[in-house]
Scaffold this motif. Sequence first.
Motif, PDB file in Angstrom:
ATOM      1  N   LEU A 157      38.609  47.185  47.878  1.00 54.21           N
ATOM      2  CA  LEU A 157      39.775  47.702  47.159  1.00 54.21           C
ATOM      3  C   LEU A 157      39.714  49.206  46.959  1.00 54.21           C
ATOM      4  O   LEU A 157      40.553  49.782  46.291  1.00 54.21           O
ATOM      5  N   LYS A 158      38.704  49.840  47.563  1.00 50.45           N
ATOM      6  CA  LYS A 158      38.488  51.258  47.353  1.00 50.45           C
ATOM      7  C   LYS A 158      39.627  52.091  47.933  1.00 50.45           C
ATOM      8  O   LYS A 158      40.281  51.711  48.894  1.00 50.45           O
ATOM      9  N   LYS A 159      39.865  53.252  47.349  1.00 49.08           N
ATOM     10  CA  LYS A 159      40.822  54.250  47.799  1.00 49.08           C
ATOM     11  C   LYS A 159      42.290  53.868  47.567  1.00 49.08           C
ATOM     12  O   LYS A 159      43.180  54.584  47.982  1.00 49.08           O
ATOM     13  N   LEU A 160      42.553  52.742  46.901  1.00 45.33           N
ATOM     14  CA  LEU A 160      43.948  52.364  46.664  1.00 45.33           C
ATOM     15  C   LEU A 160      44.627  53.329  45.709  1.00 45.33           C
ATOM     16  O   LEU A 160      45.849  53.471  45.722  1.00 45.33           O
ATOM     17  N   SER A 161      43.869  53.994  44.854  1.00 42.07           N
ATOM     18  CA  SER A 161      44.476  54.929  43.919  1.00 42.07           C
ATOM     19  C   SER A 161      45.044  56.152  44.629  1.00 42.07           C
ATOM     20  O   SER A 161      45.833  56.899  44.060  1.00 42.07           O
ATOM     21  N   LYS A 162      44.647  56.362  45.904  1.00 43.07           N
ATOM     22  CA  LYS A 162      45.124  57.509  46.653  1.00 43.07           C
ATOM     23  C   LYS A 162      46.365  57.185  47.496  1.00 43.07           C
ATOM     24  O   LYS A 162      46.899  58.057  48.169  1.00 43.07           O
ATOM     25  N   VAL A 163      46.769  55.913  47.464  1.00 42.66           N
ATOM     26  CA  VAL A 163      47.938  55.513  48.241  1.00 42.66           C
ATOM     27  C   VAL A 163      49.195  56.086  47.607  1.00 42.66           C
ATOM     28  O   VAL A 163      49.416  55.956  46.403  1.00 42.66           O
ATOM     29  N   ASP A 164      50.025  56.718  48.401  1.00 45.20           N
ATOM     30  CA  ASP A 164      51.231  57.351  47.881  1.00 45.20           C
ATOM     31  C   ASP A 164      52.484  56.739  48.510  1.00 45.20           C
ATOM     32  O   ASP A 164      53.542  57.340  48.528  1.00 45.20           O
ATOM     33  N   GLU A 165      52.355  55.514  49.046  1.00 49.64           N
ATOM     34  CA  GLU A 165      53.502  54.861  49.662  1.00 49.64           C
ATOM     35  C   GLU A 165      54.353  54.199  48.591  1.00 49.64           C
ATOM     36  O   GLU A 165      53.843  53.606  47.651  1.00 49.64           O
ATOM     37  N   ARG A 166      55.646  54.274  48.747  1.00 46.19           N
ATOM     38  CA  ARG A 166      56.564  53.601  47.848  1.00 46.19           C
ATOM     39  C   ARG A 166      57.683  52.960  48.674  1.00 46.19           C
ATOM     40  O   ARG A 166      58.270  53.601  49.543  1.00 46.19           O
ATOM     41  N   THR A 167      57.940  51.699  48.428  1.00 42.22           N
ATOM     42  CA  THR A 167      58.997  50.990  49.146  1.00 42.22           C
ATOM     43  C   THR A 167      59.819  50.207  48.136  1.00 42.22           C
ATOM     44  O   THR A 167      59.442  50.057  46.973  1.00 42.22           O
ATOM     45  N   GLU A 168      60.955  49.694  48.610  1.00 39.40           N
ATOM     46  CA  GLU A 168      61.783  48.892  47.727  1.00 39.40           C
ATOM     47  C   GLU A 168      61.109  47.557  47.419  1.00 39.40           C
ATOM     48  O   GLU A 168      61.292  46.992  46.349  1.00 39.40           O
ATOM     49  N   GLU A 169      60.336  47.051  48.372  1.00 38.27           N
ATOM     50  CA  GLU A 169      59.637  45.783  48.171  1.00 38.27           C
ATOM     51  C   GLU A 169      58.208  46.071  47.733  1.00 38.27           C
ATOM     52  O   GLU A 169      57.341  46.406  48.541  1.00 38.27           O
ATOM     53  N   CYS A 170      57.976  45.950  46.429  1.00 36.72           N
ATOM     54  CA  CYS A 170      56.675  46.305  45.863  1.00 36.72           C
ATOM     55  C   CYS A 170      55.803  45.070  45.652  1.00 36.72           C
ATOM     56  O   CYS A 170      56.291  43.939  45.602  1.00 36.72           O
ATOM     57  N   ALA A 171      54.515  45.307  45.510  1.00 41.21           N
ATOM     58  CA  ALA A 171      53.565  44.235  45.235  1.00 41.21           C
ATOM     59  C   ALA A 171      53.848  43.628  43.861  1.00 41.21           C
ATOM     60  O   ALA A 171      54.250  44.323  42.924  1.00 41.21           O
ATOM     61  N   THR A 172      53.632  42.320  43.747  1.00 38.02           N
ATOM     62  CA  THR A 172      53.849  41.609  42.484  1.00 38.02           C
ATOM     63  C   THR A 172      52.626  40.745  42.168  1.00 38.02           C
ATOM     64  O   THR A 172      51.838  40.402  43.053  1.00 38.02           O
ATOM     65  N   TYR A 173      52.495  40.403  40.895  1.00 42.78           N
ATOM     66  CA  TYR A 173      51.409  39.509  40.511  1.00 42.78           C
ATOM     67  C   TYR A 173      51.563  38.158  41.208  1.00 42.78           C
ATOM     68  O   TYR A 173      50.574  37.564  41.657  1.00 42.78           O
ATOM     69  N   LYS A 174      52.792  37.666  41.281  1.00 42.85           N
ATOM     70  CA  LYS A 174      53.051  36.380  41.923  1.00 42.85           C
ATOM     71  C   LYS A 174      52.614  36.404  43.378  1.00 42.85           C
ATOM     72  O   LYS A 174      51.969  35.459  43.872  1.00 42.85           O
ATOM     73  N   GLY A 175      52.954  37.482  44.083  1.00 44.32           N
ATOM     74  CA  GLY A 175      52.582  37.589  45.487  1.00 44.32           C
ATOM     75  C   GLY A 175      51.079  37.595  45.681  1.00 44.32           C
ATOM     76  O   GLY A 175      50.552  36.971  46.615  1.00 44.32           O
ATOM     77  N   ILE A 176      50.352  38.288  44.789  1.00 40.13           N
ATOM     78  CA  ILE A 176      48.889  38.347  44.883  1.00 40.13           C
ATOM     79  C   ILE A 176      48.285  36.975  44.609  1.00 40.13           C
ATOM     80  O   ILE A 176      47.374  36.530  45.315  1.00 40.13           O
ATOM     81  N   VAL A 177      48.815  36.270  43.608  1.00 48.05           N
ATOM     82  CA  VAL A 177      48.303  34.934  43.275  1.00 48.05           C
ATOM     83  C   VAL A 177      48.526  33.971  44.440  1.00 48.05           C
ATOM     84  O   VAL A 177      47.632  33.187  44.800  1.00 48.05           O
ATOM     85  N   ILE A 178      49.714  34.027  45.045  1.00 45.02           N
ATOM     86  CA  ILE A 178      50.014  33.140  46.177  1.00 45.02           C
ATOM     87  C   ILE A 178      49.035  33.384  47.324  1.00 45.02           C
ATOM     88  O   ILE A 178      48.527  32.442  47.949  1.00 45.02           O
ATOM     89  N   LYS A 179      48.745  34.634  47.595  1.00 45.66           N
ATOM     90  CA  LYS A 179      47.818  34.960  48.688  1.00 45.66           C
ATOM     91  C   LYS A 179      46.391  34.563  48.340  1.00 45.66           C
ATOM     92  O   LYS A 179      45.611  34.185  49.227  1.00 45.66           O
ATOM     93  N   CYS A 180      46.040  34.635  47.057  1.00 51.56           N
ATOM     94  CA  CYS A 180      44.717  34.145  46.636  1.00 51.56           C
ATOM     95  C   CYS A 180      44.596  32.650  46.910  1.00 51.56           C
ATOM     96  O   CYS A 180      43.571  32.182  47.437  1.00 51.56           O
ATOM     97  N   PHE A 181      45.640  31.898  46.568  1.00 55.76           N
ATOM     98  CA  PHE A 181      45.626  30.459  46.819  1.00 55.76           C
ATOM     99  C   PHE A 181      45.600  30.161  48.317  1.00 55.76           C
ATOM    100  O   PHE A 181      45.012  29.163  48.744  1.00 55.76           O
ATOM    101  N   TYR A 182      46.233  31.016  49.103  1.00 51.70           N
ATOM    102  CA  TYR A 182      46.179  30.844  50.561  1.00 51.70           C
ATOM    103  C   TYR A 182      44.738  30.950  51.046  1.00 51.70           C
ATOM    104  O   TYR A 182      44.256  30.089  51.806  1.00 51.70           O
ATOM    105  N   PHE A 183      44.021  31.984  50.619  1.00 49.29           N
ATOM    106  CA  PHE A 183      42.635  32.170  51.047  1.00 49.29           C
ATOM    107  C   PHE A 183      41.759  31.020  50.570  1.00 49.29           C
ATOM    108  O   PHE A 183      40.874  30.556  51.301  1.00 49.29           O
ATOM    109  N   ILE A 184      41.988  30.544  49.345  1.00 50.12           N
ATOM    110  CA  ILE A 184      41.208  29.421  48.825  1.00 50.12           C
ATOM    111  C   ILE A 184      41.496  28.157  49.635  1.00 50.12           C
ATOM    112  O   ILE A 184      40.579  27.370  49.934  1.00 50.12           O
ATOM    113  N   ALA A 185      42.767  27.973  50.025  1.00 55.45           N
ATOM    114  CA  ALA A 185      43.130  26.815  50.853  1.00 55.45           C
ATOM    115  C   ALA A 185      42.431  26.887  52.207  1.00 55.45           C
ATOM    116  O   ALA A 185      42.010  25.859  52.760  1.00 55.45           O
TER     117      ALA A 185
END
Length: 273
Positions: free
Chosen positions: A22-50
Motif C-alpha cells: 500500500l506504499k506511496k498511495l499518499s502521493k497519488v494525485d489522480e481524481r476521477t468521477e468514479e472514486c474508491a468506496t468502502y463497499k468496493g474494497i470490502v467486495i474485493k476482499c471477499f473476492y480474494f477470500i473466496a
Amino acid sequence: MSNITMQNQSSTIDGFFTNPLLKKLSKVDERTEECATYKGIVIKCFYFIAVIFAGFIAQAFLNIIYPLVGIPGTTEVDVPTEAAIPFFVALAFFVIVPFVAFLVRRAIPVLGTLYCLGTGYILGFIASSIVDYRTILLIAVVITMAIVAAMCVLYASGIVKVTKKFRTVVLTLLLASILMSGIVCVCAFIPGLREVALFFQNNTILGILGSVAGIIIASLFLLADFNTVQYIVENGLPKKYEWIAAFGLVFTIVWIYFKVLDLLARAKNNNNK
C-alpha cells in the motif's frame, strides 16, 4: 473533506504506508468521477477470500486423484511426484507473487488471485497431509476472525490512533523481529554458535512467545491498513485503488492467520510431549 484536512492526513502517513503493498498511495494525485468506496474494497476482499477457498477445494479434489499420506506422529508426508508439482507452483505463488505485486501494482487483480489460489492450495495440502492439523486449521480461522473484528472495533472507535509515530513503531518491531530471526539463522551455520541457534529454535516457550509477538505485530499492521483504506476513500482516489487496498488487507489477514496457526501448532506439539 477540506484541503487542509487532506493535507494534514497526507502528511501523517506520507512515506509510512506500513504495508509495502500500500506504499506511496499518499502521493497519488489522480481524481476521477468514479472514486474508491468502502463497499468496493470490502467486495474485493471477499473476492480474494473466496479465491483462497477455491484453492483449498482444488487441492482437495486433486488429493482424490493423488492421495497424500501423512506419517503418523510426525509432520512428514509421502507426496507423489504428480502432486508435488502443483504444490511447488502454489508455493511459488505464495512466496514470490507478493514481491511482484509490490513492483507491478496494476496487475494486482491477477497477481492477487494467484497469491490467494496458492495460499488456499497450501492450506488444503496441510489439511490433507497432516491429520492432527485439521482441527487447528479451523480454530485458527475463528481466532483470526476474532482478531480482525477486535482491530476493527479498536480503529473505528478511535481507541487506537494510527499516526506516523505508530507506523514507525510497528515498522521497527517488524524489522527487529526479522533481524532476530536472521541472526538465529546465521548462528545455525557457525560451529561455535550452533548450540545457541538450536536453543532458540527448540525452546518451546521462546517459540510460543515469538509466535505471540508475530501475531501482535501483524495485528498492528492491520490497524495501519485500515487507516490506509480510510485515506483512499476519503481522499477520492480512483476506483482501481480498491484492488490495492483489498489485497493489502487480505495479505495482512493471511499473515495473521499463519501466525495464529504457528502458535496453535507449537502449543499442540508442546502438549504432546
